[in-house]
Design a protein around this motif. Structure first.
Motif, PDB file in Angstrom:
ATOM      1  N   LYS A   4      76.994 -95.966  22.442  1.00 48.74           N
ATOM      2  CA  LYS A   4      75.631 -95.426  22.487  1.00 48.74           C
ATOM      3  C   LYS A   4      75.541 -94.198  23.394  1.00 48.74           C
ATOM      4  O   LYS A   4      74.629 -93.387  23.257  1.00 48.74           O
ATOM      5  N   LYS A 125      85.350-101.808  16.132  1.00 49.86           N
ATOM      6  CA  LYS A 125      84.260-101.878  15.147  1.00 49.86           C
ATOM      7  C   LYS A 125      84.806-101.780  13.722  1.00 49.86           C
ATOM      8  O   LYS A 125      84.378-102.499  12.829  1.00 49.86           O
ATOM      9  N   LEU A 131      81.372-104.284   8.217  1.00 53.16           N
ATOM     10  CA  LEU A 131      80.694-103.205   8.922  1.00 53.16           C
ATOM     11  C   LEU A 131      81.043-101.853   8.303  1.00 53.16           C
ATOM     12  O   LEU A 131      80.177-100.996   8.113  1.00 53.16           O
ATOM     13  N   ARG A 134      79.033-101.352   5.276  1.00 51.34           N
ATOM     14  CA  ARG A 134      77.635-101.071   5.622  1.00 51.34           C
ATOM     15  C   ARG A 134      77.472 -99.634   6.118  1.00 51.34           C
ATOM     16  O   ARG A 134      76.495 -98.957   5.779  1.00 51.34           O
ATOM     17  N   ASP A 143      70.664 -95.218  10.788  1.00 49.90           N
ATOM     18  CA  ASP A 143      71.251 -96.493  10.366  1.00 49.90           C
ATOM     19  C   ASP A 143      72.704 -96.603  10.822  1.00 49.90           C
ATOM     20  O   ASP A 143      73.142 -97.652  11.304  1.00 49.90           O
ATOM     21  N   ARG A 146      72.883 -97.143  14.592  1.00 53.42           N
ATOM     22  CA  ARG A 146      72.507 -98.530  14.891  1.00 53.42           C
ATOM     23  C   ARG A 146      73.647 -99.484  14.568  1.00 53.42           C
ATOM     24  O   ARG A 146      73.995-100.348  15.376  1.00 53.42           O
ATOM     25  N   LEU A 147      74.260 -99.327  13.395  1.00 52.15           N
ATOM     26  CA  LEU A 147      75.358-100.213  13.001  1.00 52.15           C
ATOM     27  C   LEU A 147      76.533-100.099  13.964  1.00 52.15           C
ATOM     28  O   LEU A 147      77.124-101.112  14.350  1.00 52.15           O
ATOM     29  N   CYS A 149      76.512 -99.150  17.065  1.00 50.21           N
ATOM     30  CA  CYS A 149      76.185 -99.496  18.452  1.00 50.21           C
ATOM     31  C   CYS A 149      75.723-100.943  18.626  1.00 50.21           C
ATOM     32  O   CYS A 149      75.459-101.361  19.755  1.00 50.21           O
ATOM     33  N   GLU A 150      75.609-101.699  17.543  1.00 48.27           N
ATOM     34  CA  GLU A 150      75.171-103.104  17.648  1.00 48.27           C
ATOM     35  C   GLU A 150      76.173-103.919  18.431  1.00 48.27           C
ATOM     36  O   GLU A 150      77.358-103.731  18.314  1.00 48.27           O
TER      37      GLU A 150
END
Length: 150
Positions: A4, A125, A131, A134, A143, A146-147, A149-150
């Protein structure tokens, strides 16, 4: 350093049209320049290609992670592009690439450490095949951030 901290929507594009590997690297490098992470496009691209001579950055599954440590890097970052069409790239599985993560880090000792930390976090990741799918199909830069950094 967390993802992030180095990944923002300004550094992510979806559905990018590029003709080849060079087009992808230059497109993402320009994003890094535009966002103030790199101060010399040509020098940075040369450093990325220097790293490309050391080994394959196409990790398979349609993903490439080119990277370069460079004196042109002012702030470490990761730029991401999902491509409109797969392109040829030297990969571990021999398949074309449609998702590219370009890393930039300084060439100092601290830059080298940041480089390894970023690579490790993204590689972790990308080990999640779901992932990756996605990310590949995400419609917006937000999007993807967000994916990742989840």
């Amino acid at each position: 350093m967390e993802l992030k901290d180095v990944l923002t929507p300004a550094l992510v594009r979806t559905g990018v049209e590029v003709p080849d590997k060079d087009g992808a690297i230059r497109f993402l490098a320009q994003l890094l320049v535009d966002a103030g992470h790199v101060d010399d496009l040509e020098s940075f691209v040369a450093d990325v290609y220097l790293r490309e001579t050391e080994g394959i950055t196409g990790i398979g599954g349609g993903v490439a992670i080119p990277h370069g440590k460079s004196a042109s890097v002012t702030v470490p970052a990761v730029a991401i592009a999902t491509l409109a069409h797969p392109i040829a790239w030297e990969t571990l599985d021999g398949d074309d690439v449609d998702t590219v993560f370009l890393f930039c880090a300084g060439d100092s000792n601290e830059g080298a450490r940041e480089h390894l930390v970023l690579l490790s976090k993204v590689a972790t990741k990308l080990a999640d095949d779901e992932l990756v799918v996605r990310v590949r199909h995400a419609q917006t830069a937000d999007d993807i951030v967000r994916l990742m950094c989840e």
